[in-house]
Write a protein that holds these residues in place. Sequence first.
Motif, mmCIF file in Angstrom:
data_model
loop_
_atom_site.group_PDB
_atom_site.id
_atom_site.type_symbol
_atom_site.label_atom_id
_atom_site.label_comp_id
_atom_site.label_asym_id
_atom_site.label_seq_id
_atom_site.Cartn_x
_atom_site.Cartn_y
_atom_site.Cartn_z
ATOM 1 N N ALA A 56 0.827 -1.204 0.000
ATOM 2 C CA ALA A 56 0.000 0.000 0.000
ATOM 3 C C ALA A 56 0.861 1.253 0.000
ATOM 4 O O ALA A 56 0.580 2.209 -0.740
ATOM 5 C CB ALA A 56 -0.925 -0.013 1.217
ATOM 6 N N ALA A 76 -5.211 -1.460 -2.243
ATOM 7 C CA ALA A 76 -4.114 -1.999 -1.431
ATOM 8 C C ALA A 76 -4.215 -1.517 0.005
ATOM 9 O O ALA A 76 -3.935 -2.268 0.953
ATOM 10 C CB ALA A 76 -2.771 -1.599 -2.033
ATOM 11 N N LEU A 77 -4.618 -0.278 0.177
ATOM 12 C CA LEU A 77 -4.729 0.279 1.525
ATOM 13 C C LEU A 77 -5.863 -0.375 2.308
ATOM 14 O O LEU A 77 -5.719 -0.688 3.501
ATOM 15 C CB LEU A 77 -4.935 1.789 1.432
ATOM 16 C CG LEU A 77 -4.910 2.578 2.736
ATOM 17 C CD1 LEU A 77 -3.686 2.247 3.574
ATOM 18 C CD2 LEU A 77 -4.953 4.068 2.430
#
Length: 266
Positions: A56, A76-77
Amino acid sequence: MLGEGNVAHTAMSGNGTTPGDDPLQTAVWRLRSRACWADAAALLPPDAPATALQRAALLVERCLYTERGWEDAEDALRTAEALAHGDEERGAAACERGQLAYTATLHGVRDRADEARAALGRAAALIPPGAPGRALLDFRRGLIAENLTRSPQAARAAFRRAHAGATAHTDPLLLSFTWRHLAGLALRDGELTEARHGFAESLRIREELGYLVGTAPALASLADAESEPEASRLREEARRLFRLLGGVPTWLSRQLSPPAPGVATA
């Protein structure tokens, strides 16, 4: 000065400069330093908390330097936030959330300044003073103060805390960022000697680490504090690297444009 944001601490290991570096981290570092963030992220397993957070962080950094890849960074986060356990991992994920919101605001994608401040506030509540991640958090709070709140005094205090933390935890790349931003504030105040020293230290560290994507901005910043003909030489070297990396960072072209007659370059 546009706010660069150093990637999470886990990405700092394995830059190939220390014997025994993890080969995976060395490969990630080499790709990242050459503006290949997506390729670097693809090397990391997405299902472990530490590497999910690192993925991320890499993709958030790509947004800052390229002004694209926002959806990949968000995805991704969210994965990293879902996998995080323990206060420091949750705090690190919140720190990346704050950086992504700050970056979107800075580039005019969407005003997420309140989200950025709230996320970094959550991170501050979770990451204890003295922890390795605290220095990065302090740096990013300094970026908000410098570039969104327009409070140089608060920015300077945050950058100094980050500088001390990066020194204590031997994080040279973060030191290159704190040197650069403290020098930028000094330049605004007309402290040319202090500015030149800070910009030169930032450039030296980045060259020693092989942080190619950050070298052109460091050259351009040092040029702003130098007189001719050295300033032109530094800007031309920055342009060469900028072209080599395909126009990354995207925002650097504005700093490399020749100033209009009679217009200050600071």
